[in-house]
Scaffold this active site. Sequence first.
Site, short mmCIF file in Angstrom:
data_model
loop_
_atom_site.label_atom_id
_atom_site.label_comp_id
_atom_site.label_asym_id
_atom_site.label_seq_id
_atom_site.Cartn_x
_atom_site.Cartn_y
_atom_site.Cartn_z
N LYS A 1 1.04 -2.52 0.42
CA LYS A 1 2.33 -2.44 1.11
C LYS A 1 3.01 -1.10 0.84
O LYS A 1 3.47 -0.43 1.76
CB LYS A 1 3.26 -3.58 0.63
CG LYS A 1 2.78 -4.96 1.02
CD LYS A 1 3.76 -6.03 0.59
CE LYS A 1 3.93 -6.12 -0.91
NZ LYS A 1 2.72 -6.49 -1.64
N THR A 2 3.05 -0.74 -0.44
CA THR A 2 3.71 0.52 -0.78
C THR A 2 2.93 1.69 -0.18
O THR A 2 3.51 2.65 0.31
CB THR A 2 3.82 0.66 -2.31
OG1 THR A 2 4.51 -0.49 -2.80
CG2 THR A 2 4.59 1.90 -2.71
N ASP B 1 11.09 -0.89 0.48
CA ASP B 1 10.00 -1.51 -0.28
C ASP B 1 10.59 -2.70 -1.05
O ASP B 1 11.79 -2.73 -1.33
CB ASP B 1 9.41 -0.49 -1.27
CG ASP B 1 8.02 -0.91 -1.76
OD1 ASP B 1 7.54 -1.99 -1.34
OD2 ASP B 1 7.42 -0.17 -2.56
N GLU B 2 9.76 -3.68 -1.40
CA GLU B 2 10.19 -4.84 -2.20
C GLU B 2 11.39 -5.52 -1.55
O GLU B 2 12.36 -5.88 -2.23
CB GLU B 2 10.57 -4.41 -3.63
CG GLU B 2 9.53 -3.55 -4.33
CD GLU B 2 8.47 -4.38 -5.04
OE1 GLU B 2 8.46 -5.62 -4.90
OE2 GLU B 2 7.62 -3.76 -5.72
N GLN C 1 6.74 -12.60 -4.77
CA GLN C 1 7.13 -11.69 -5.84
C GLN C 1 8.65 -11.53 -5.93
O GLN C 1 9.14 -10.54 -6.47
CB GLN C 1 6.48 -10.32 -5.64
CG GLN C 1 4.98 -10.37 -5.80
CD GLN C 1 4.38 -8.96 -5.79
OE1 GLN C 1 4.56 -8.19 -6.71
NE2 GLN C 1 3.67 -8.65 -4.72
N ARG D 1 -0.56 -7.17 -11.93
CA ARG D 1 -0.49 -5.75 -12.28
C ARG D 1 -1.85 -5.25 -12.77
O ARG D 1 -2.11 -4.07 -12.83
CB ARG D 1 0.53 -5.48 -13.41
CG ARG D 1 1.98 -5.82 -13.12
CD ARG D 1 2.47 -5.27 -11.84
NE ARG D 1 2.37 -6.27 -10.76
CZ ARG D 1 2.39 -5.96 -9.47
NH1 ARG D 1 2.49 -4.72 -9.08
NH2 ARG D 1 2.28 -6.91 -8.55
P1 ATP Z 1 2.64 -4.78 -4.98
O1 ATP Z 1 2.88 -6.05 -4.23
O2 ATP Z 1 2.21 -5.06 -6.37
O3 ATP Z 1 3.80 -3.84 -4.88
P2 ATP Z 1 1.33 -3.31 -2.90
O4 ATP Z 1 1.05 -4.29 -1.82
O5 ATP Z 1 2.50 -2.44 -2.72
O6 ATP Z 1 1.39 -4.07 -4.29
P3 ATP Z 1 -0.12 -0.87 -3.34
O7 ATP Z 1 0.46 -0.56 -4.67
O8 ATP Z 1 0.33 -0.13 -2.16
O9 ATP Z 1 0.02 -2.45 -3.09
O10 ATP Z 1 -1.70 -0.79 -3.41
C1 ATP Z 1 -2.44 -1.35 -4.48
C2 ATP Z 1 -3.61 -0.47 -4.85
O11 ATP Z 1 -4.59 -0.54 -3.83
C3 ATP Z 1 -3.23 0.97 -4.99
O12 ATP Z 1 -4.00 1.55 -6.03
C4 ATP Z 1 -3.64 1.55 -3.65
O13 ATP Z 1 -3.90 2.92 -3.73
C5 ATP Z 1 -4.89 0.76 -3.31
N1 ATP Z 1 -5.15 0.64 -1.87
C6 ATP Z 1 -4.34 0.06 -0.95
N2 ATP Z 1 -4.91 0.12 0.28
C7 ATP Z 1 -6.10 0.74 0.15
C8 ATP Z 1 -7.16 1.11 1.04
N3 ATP Z 1 -7.10 0.83 2.33
N4 ATP Z 1 -8.23 1.74 0.51
C9 ATP Z 1 -8.29 2.01 -0.81
N5 ATP Z 1 -7.35 1.70 -1.69
C10 ATP Z 1 -6.26 1.07 -1.24
MG MG Z 2 4.24 -2.18 -3.86
#
Ligand code: ATP
Ligand code: MG
Length: 723
Positions: free
Chosen positions: A35-36, A220-221, A251, A606
């Site tokens: 997402k981030t 975000d969040e 979350q 995490r």
């Molecule tokens: P959270 O809910 O904990 O905030 P999130 O959904 O924001 O998580 P991110 O932090 O954006 O998730 O991504 C999690 C990990 O996965 C990061 O290390 C990111 O670089 C990697 N990632 C996300 N999408 C891809 C992709 N398409 N290919 C490779 N790595 C990815």
């Molecule tokens: Mg995130």
Amino acid sequence: MDVTLIIDSLNDAQRQAVTAPSQAMLVLAGAGSGKTRVLVHRIAWQIQVEDIPAHSILAVTFTNKAAKEMRSRVESLLNMSTQSLWIGTFHGIAHRLLRRHTKQAKLPDTFQVMDSSDQLRVIKRLINTLNLDDSKWPAREAQWYINAQKDEGIRARHMLDTADLHQRQMLRIYKAYEEICDRSGLVDFAELLLRAHELLRDNQDILDFYQQRFRQVHVDEFQDTNTIQYAWLRLLTDGKDNLFVVGDDDQSIYGWRGAKIENLYSFQKHYPNHQVIKLEQNYRSTGTILKAANTIIANNTGRMGKELWTATGEGEPCSLYAAFNEQDEAYFVVERIRTWINEGGLRSDAAILYRSNAQSRQFEEKLMATATPYKVYGGLRFFDRAEIKNALAYLRLMSNRNDDASFERIINTPTRGIGAKAIDDIRCIARDQSLSLWASAIVLINQRTMTARATNALIGFLELIKELTTQAPDLELYEKVKFVIEKSGLIELYQKEKMDKGEEKVENLEELVNAARLFDFDRENEEGMGELDMFLTHAALESGDNQGDDFDDCVQLMTIHSAKGLEFKLVFLVGMEENLFPSQQSVDDVGRLEEERRLCYVGMTRAMQHLYLTYAESRRLYGRESYPRPSRFLREIPSELIQEVRVRATINHPVTPIQIKNSSLQTIGSYKLGQRVSHAKFGEGVVLQIEGSGAQERVQINFKTAGVKWLMLAYANLEVLQG
Ligand code: ATP
Ligand code: MG
């Protein structure tokens, strides 16, 4: 134009979200699904492909650390600096708006931000001036009450008088508090948000300006926004479909502080043309970690429902360690981290996550004892330390004479012969004549009712502040800070303080000079703020995630709350015990228990490669000894995903082998399975298992009333019962 960097490393759903034309959008997805990443890539996409100027983009995240990281990721995708892009926390952005429009926000130019401990101090004093009994009306409760009203957008004047005595009193405190803050030019954290909302709501021209300026608003969040934050976002994007939010209902962990998970539903109602995108692939964790986290969160009701899978492979089972006590737990964790480092792992890839800040001390001690660099996020942050707050209070008073909180803090620190009577008199004048403490001090001097000594002392204090103010302007910021801590006598005060960590405090003050030297002052800041004011604001807003050098390779310690959004290869989720996690206040309330479960989900997710869960069979916390049961969340994980770590760590205990011999170890020979024994605290029980040897020998006992427990034989002092 080469956009490969921006879109190549995305899956289809992510790419769709990143490249969609401007419209309201909700990316709803579980932890680690990117997402981030989507948010960052979308900002880069809009700047590079859609030609939206960076200054027309606003992005809001939850912590300063996340904001910094987001900016640097956008910059590396675009290979350019993005100064004019507004990325920040809700508080940071609200503050920026207020600084730019002080007049319309009805604030003095010199207004100062108070952090929550300043706020508590002001409320404490106020409760005294209102002649209320502070044991019946605790300042903390009033603080909670006031902030909760503000988070809902409610001012004291909006509230109806009630017959309920408690409500009435709280309302009275709230009213008086608002008056003091207005008079002193002080703004607390909740006020930043509320006032920024009122600023936009009540000034159509300003609202028009920002609505036009921000062509895109990203959050975000989003699941953790509160009422006033969401109201503020709606104003900014009113009539335009340009709000892009990402979040995860599983979350949502700030309900206790007013966050409204319902905002996720309201968004869908308020932006009828919105698009929802779900991301289902997790890129962060191993299959086992993900499955364990998914199984736990499945126990919650009313979820929006999301599926998460990973292509990463199973990985190893989650490890569970039952520690003898909190010291053993810390010892075990630190030893595992040392092994990790010895095997080539980075310290900053290891994180110890706990439910409550007070738990960090044990880990800190063990880390210090082994000379392992570490960093604690949150907790008592640098800028919260008494000596630092004293120094800042001087600087703040120099900047704003009406800052009563600062005035009161330093009027007699270091002691300069201004007694409690004089301070009380100043307070009375302030209350009766609605003046600041500074102005009241002048009134008091002119009344000539004090002794010559007291008068001179008070004049001396006012003169000191004036002198500091007039002599400082030409100095660099760090020279200013140095000048102030020397002239004010603070350094000298702590140098003399041999016992009470005086040396450390002097070092901290020196570190403050250093912080000022390194302070990154944006001369071109759009608010036209001076360097000192900007530094003071930074000190108040900085949530401690900047202590030490960000680039140092340190083991990371933080509460699970502050780990939101982050990821680490090796994670220890410690203190997995009933009444600690889930916390005591939540076990009888389904809603709160579910929030704790979401917190557990956040903590587990995490971890990228290794997840350790630990609990202690006995724990001393807040000065009390307890014998907790393992957390219910541990039982919710399928046993095939967990491996119990059997090896006991050695406990650092000042008992020498000889002493042990003279005490309980003498009787070791007489233990056998089924043996009846008695323990001073747990009473009578039967030995079920014996493990280990020497100082590590331990027994499992089924106590009649206290249940099954493992005890270290060397310390258990068991009495063998016959028969
Ligand atoms: P959270 O809910 O904990 O905030 P999130 O959904 O924001 O998580 P991110 O932090 O954006 O998730 O991504 C999690 C990990 O996965 C990061 O290390 C990111 O670089 C990697 N990632 C996300 N999408 C891809 C992709 N398409 N290919 C490779 N790595 C990815
Ligand atoms: Mg995130």
